[in-house]
Design a protein around this motif. Structure first.
Motif, PDB file in Angstrom:
ATOM      1  N   UNK A 199       0.851  -1.195   0.000  1.00  0.00           N
ATOM      2  CA  UNK A 199       0.000   0.000   0.000  1.00  0.00           C
ATOM      3  C   UNK A 199       0.882   1.239   0.000  1.00  0.00           C
ATOM      4  N   UNK A 200       0.635   2.150  -0.945  1.00  0.00           N
ATOM      5  CA  UNK A 200       1.408   3.388  -1.035  1.00  0.00           C
ATOM      6  C   UNK A 200       0.471   4.585  -1.055  1.00  0.00           C
ATOM      7  N   UNK A 201       0.998   5.698  -0.543  1.00  0.00           N
ATOM      8  CA  UNK A 201       0.225   6.944  -0.570  1.00  0.00           C
ATOM      9  C   UNK A 201       1.178   8.096  -0.303  1.00  0.00           C
ATOM     10  N   UNK A 202       0.736   9.324  -0.582  1.00  0.00           N
ATOM     11  CA  UNK A 202       1.526  10.502  -0.262  1.00  0.00           C
ATOM     12  C   UNK A 202       0.652  11.544   0.410  1.00  0.00           C
ATOM     13  N   UNK A 203       1.306  12.509   1.053  1.00  0.00           N
ATOM     14  CA  UNK A 203       0.539  13.484   1.828  1.00  0.00           C
ATOM     15  C   UNK A 203      -0.126  14.552   0.966  1.00  0.00           C
ATOM     16  N   UNK A 204       0.247  14.655  -0.321  1.00  0.00           N
ATOM     17  CA  UNK A 204      -0.518  15.498  -1.247  1.00  0.00           C
ATOM     18  C   UNK A 204      -1.640  14.618  -1.773  1.00  0.00           C
ATOM     19  N   UNK A 205      -2.796  14.726  -1.169  1.00  0.00           N
ATOM     20  CA  UNK A 205      -3.896  13.799  -1.401  1.00  0.00           C
ATOM     21  C   UNK A 205      -4.479  13.963  -2.805  1.00  0.00           C
ATOM     22  N   UNK A 220      -4.951  23.578  11.322  1.00  0.00           N
ATOM     23  CA  UNK A 220      -5.500  22.329  11.872  1.00  0.00           C
ATOM     24  C   UNK A 220      -7.018  22.253  11.750  1.00  0.00           C
ATOM     25  N   UNK A 221      -7.683  23.400  11.616  1.00  0.00           N
ATOM     26  CA  UNK A 221      -9.154  23.397  11.533  1.00  0.00           C
ATOM     27  C   UNK A 221      -9.654  23.592  10.108  1.00  0.00           C
ATOM     28  N   UNK A 222      -9.094  24.561   9.400  1.00  0.00           N
ATOM     29  CA  UNK A 222      -9.616  24.880   8.065  1.00  0.00           C
ATOM     30  C   UNK A 222      -8.907  24.137   6.940  1.00  0.00           C
ATOM     31  N   UNK A 223      -7.610  23.883   7.079  1.00  0.00           N
ATOM     32  CA  UNK A 223      -6.835  23.188   6.038  1.00  0.00           C
ATOM     33  C   UNK A 223      -5.934  22.132   6.660  1.00  0.00           C
ATOM     34  N   UNK A 224      -6.500  21.054   7.238  1.00  0.00           N
ATOM     35  CA  UNK A 224      -5.681  20.069   7.961  1.00  0.00           C
ATOM     36  C   UNK A 224      -4.836  19.178   7.060  1.00  0.00           C
ATOM     37  N   UNK A 225      -5.085  19.188   5.724  1.00  0.00           N
ATOM     38  CA  UNK A 225      -4.331  18.324   4.823  1.00  0.00           C
ATOM     39  C   UNK A 225      -3.452  19.112   3.860  1.00  0.00           C
ATOM     40  N   UNK A 226      -3.329  20.421   4.085  1.00  0.00           N
ATOM     41  CA  UNK A 226      -2.436  21.218   3.248  1.00  0.00           C
ATOM     42  C   UNK A 226      -0.995  20.935   3.652  1.00  0.00           C
ATOM     43  N   UNK A 227      -0.102  20.587   2.697  1.00  0.00           N
ATOM     44  CA  UNK A 227       1.288  20.229   3.045  1.00  0.00           C
ATOM     45  C   UNK A 227       2.235  21.419   3.103  1.00  0.00           C
ATOM     46  N   UNK A 258       0.860   8.353  10.258  1.00  0.00           N
ATOM     47  CA  UNK A 258       0.077   7.595   9.275  1.00  0.00           C
ATOM     48  C   UNK A 258      -0.451   6.320   9.936  1.00  0.00           C
ATOM     49  N   UNK A 259      -1.440   6.419  10.785  1.00  0.00           N
ATOM     50  CA  UNK A 259      -2.108   5.247  11.345  1.00  0.00           C
ATOM     51  C   UNK A 259      -3.314   4.934  10.467  1.00  0.00           C
ATOM     52  N   UNK A 270      -5.165   9.020   5.931  1.00  0.00           N
ATOM     53  CA  UNK A 270      -4.702  10.393   5.724  1.00  0.00           C
ATOM     54  C   UNK A 270      -3.685  10.759   6.800  1.00  0.00           C
ATOM     55  N   UNK A 271      -2.799  11.717   6.505  1.00  0.00           N
ATOM     56  CA  UNK A 271      -1.773  12.105   7.493  1.00  0.00           C
ATOM     57  C   UNK A 271      -2.355  13.010   8.576  1.00  0.00           C
TER      58      UNK A 271
END
Length: 392
Positions: A199-205, A220-227, A258-259, A270-271
């Motif tokens: 299984x592979x993935x990256x933090x740029x979803x 952490x609230x509005x953009x929690x997945x922005x790298x 990455x759990x 997701x990270x």
């Protein structure tokens, strides 16, 4: 002898369980209560919380970074100067980390020659015989020539052969030289792999497009997945003050967790980002605080004379720490944990036996019913035959 009897008992006696039904509310409630607790532990903790039905694997990761930002300084020694990423990121690339210079001490136009050493207890002198030719200590800037020369109008120090003038780092600039570094940004690109599950993935979803990536800043609230992270916000999220930390430097940790539960869809993996200061900031212990190092830029003039600008760089090193664990259903750990749970039910029997045989009022009566001693059938038959012959 006692030991001989013990050996015979060990070799020639056999214990087998005996089922005794005891009608007692107390013992019955204890038994069911322990069984219920074991059942709750196996289902609630082992299977639901710890996901004991899954095979697990640890994450394998790679990280690359890119810092962006420009700031302006205007000093008497350097004049007006613009600083970009090529000036303050040293070195340009590191493994899982990036150093951003925030403060510095410049020693301009150094050339090799003889000059007075910085004054301290070991370098101050009054005459030449106080200085030892060829002497060098751990903290020396050069090698002593054996002469005692004027450092200024009131102080004499030993002359050294060194890069002159020697660096004076007794006073660290405050506030920090590059105060604008607070608004610099860092793009963290992280690729992960769970080899056991391929299984592979990256933090740029997959949901992130180029337009969003150009304009987003992690929140952490509005953009929690922005790298993309603002340096000031990273330090603030760790409970620190950026401008204070920028003066003498430090080490920050940007943690990516990455759990993943791979029994669910891949989109749920997701990270999760967190931040903390890694170097110890203790107000009671202030010896050698922060993070700094030296580097130099070398030049040669038209006559071939070499000179350099020595820079003592203070800054913040950002270490990107990636960790995580993935789990997926597998029959083997499931059966192992079910078997372990069933074996734990034996604890209820042991505990109830302790209560019945040691704590209850009728413990001796229950012991009599619990244990029965039986002699060897052949020995009993021989003894009974001898008794009959004796009677006749």
């Amino acid at each position: 002898m006692v030991w001989c009897g013990a050996v015979q008992s060990f070799l020639f006696e056999y214990d087998t369980p005996r089922i005794v039904l005891i009608r007692s509310r107390k013992v019955g409630l204890v038994n069911r209560g322990v069984q219920l607790a074991i059942l709750a532990y196996v289902i609630g903790w082992v299977f639901v919380w710890e996901k004991g039905y899954q095979e697990t694997d640890s994450v394998v990761s790679s990280v690359t970074t890119k810092v962006k930002g420009v700031t302006l300084t205007n000093t008497s020694s350097l004049g007006a100067r613009v600083w970009d990423v090529a000036d303050y990121v040293i070195p340009p690339q590191e493994e899982n980390s990036v150093f951003v210079m925030t403060n510095m001490i410049f020693t301009l136009n150094q050339t090799q020659g003889q000059c007075p050493e910085l004054p301290d207890d070991k370098t101050e002198c009054s005459k030449n015989n106080s200085c030892v030719p060829g002497y060098v200590s751990t903290h020396s800037n050069g090698i002593q020539t054996g002469k005692c020369v004027n450092y200024n109008d009131s102080i004499k120090t030993c002359e050294v052969f060194a890069w002159c003038p020697v660096e004076d780092d007794y006073h660290v600039p405050k506030p920090a030289f590059l105060q604008g570094a607070e608004n610099f940004t860092i793009l963290v690109k992280n690729n992960i792999w769970y080899p056991k599950f391929n299984f592979t993935k990256r933090n740029i979803l997959p949901t992130i497009n180029s337009t969003y990536l150009k304009n987003c800043i992690y929140d952490s609230k509005t953009d929690p997945f922005c790298p993309i992270f603002r340096l000031g916000k990273i330090v603030e999220a760790a409970g620190q003050n950026f401008q204070e930390m920028a003066v003498e430097g430090g080490v920050m940790g940007l943690q990516i967790n990455w759990d993943c539960n791979l029994d669910r869809a891949a989109s749920y993996c997701v990270p999760k980002y967190s931040f903390r200061r890694l170097d110890n900031k203790d107000t009671a212990h202030t010896v050698s605080p922060g993070y700094n190092f030296r580097f130099a830029k070398y030049y040669k003039d038209s006559s071939g004379i070499e000179s350099r600008t020595l820079v003592k760089a203070y800054g913040i090193r950002f270490d990107i720490i990636v960790f995580g664990k993935a789990g997926k259903f597998d029959v083997i750990p499931t059966m192992i944990n079910i078997g372990s749970g069933l074996a734990l039910f034996g604890v209820a029997t042991v505990l109830c036996d302790l209560v019945v045989l040691n704590c209850m009022k009728k413990k001796y009566y229950y012991r009599e019913k619990k244990y029965k001693y039986v002699e060897d059938y052949e020995m009993v038959s021989i003894n009974e035959g001898r008794a009959r012959c004796f009677l006749f």
